[in-house]
Design a protein around this motif. Structure first.
Motif, short mmCIF file in Angstrom:
data_model
loop_
_atom_site.label_atom_id
_atom_site.label_comp_id
_atom_site.label_asym_id
_atom_site.label_seq_id
_atom_site.Cartn_x
_atom_site.Cartn_y
_atom_site.Cartn_z
N ALA A 58 53.21 36.04 10.96
CA ALA A 58 53.18 37.29 11.73
C ALA A 58 54.60 37.78 12.02
O ALA A 58 54.89 38.98 11.92
CB ALA A 58 52.41 37.09 13.03
N LEU A 59 55.50 36.85 12.34
CA LEU A 59 56.89 37.23 12.60
C LEU A 59 57.56 37.75 11.34
O LEU A 59 58.34 38.71 11.39
CB LEU A 59 57.66 36.04 13.16
CG LEU A 59 57.32 35.64 14.60
CD1 LEU A 59 58.05 34.36 14.98
CD2 LEU A 59 57.66 36.77 15.56
N ALA A 60 57.26 37.14 10.20
CA ALA A 60 57.84 37.59 8.94
C ALA A 60 57.38 39.02 8.63
O ALA A 60 58.19 39.85 8.19
CB ALA A 60 57.46 36.64 7.81
N VAL A 61 56.11 39.31 8.84
CA VAL A 61 55.59 40.66 8.61
C VAL A 61 56.27 41.64 9.56
O VAL A 61 56.67 42.75 9.16
CB VAL A 61 54.05 40.69 8.77
CG1 VAL A 61 53.54 42.11 8.83
CG2 VAL A 61 53.39 39.91 7.64
N ALA A 62 56.41 41.26 10.81
CA ALA A 62 57.05 42.14 11.79
C ALA A 62 58.50 42.41 11.42
O ALA A 62 58.98 43.54 11.54
CB ALA A 62 56.97 41.52 13.18
#
Length: 69
Positions: A58-62
């Motif tokens: 999720a952090l990578a996508v953000a």
């Protein structure tokens, strides 16, 4: 038999530790509880690792979304 969820495994592990700390068990009972506790600890670790992976994704996508702006 399906693997318990994180909360169920954690709660059972707490109970295993409480019983071991209380003492008064035979060696065989203590060993069986210890083994169950090890299984439960591994289950908790798998659940936590899965949660970490989901957070990292999720952090990578953000971060990708922010970089595109």
């Amino acid at each position: 038999m399906s693997e318990p969820g994180y909360e169920a495994a954690r709660d059972e592990l707490v109970e295993v530790v409480r019983r071991l700390e209380a003492g008064g068990l035979s060696l065989e009972e203590s060993l069986a509880l210890w083994e169950r506790g090890e299984q439960l600890a591994r289950t908790c670790e798998r659940h936590l690792a899965g949660a970490r992976e989901r957070i990292d994704q999720a952090l990578a996508v953000a971060e990708e979304d922010v970089a595109e702006v």
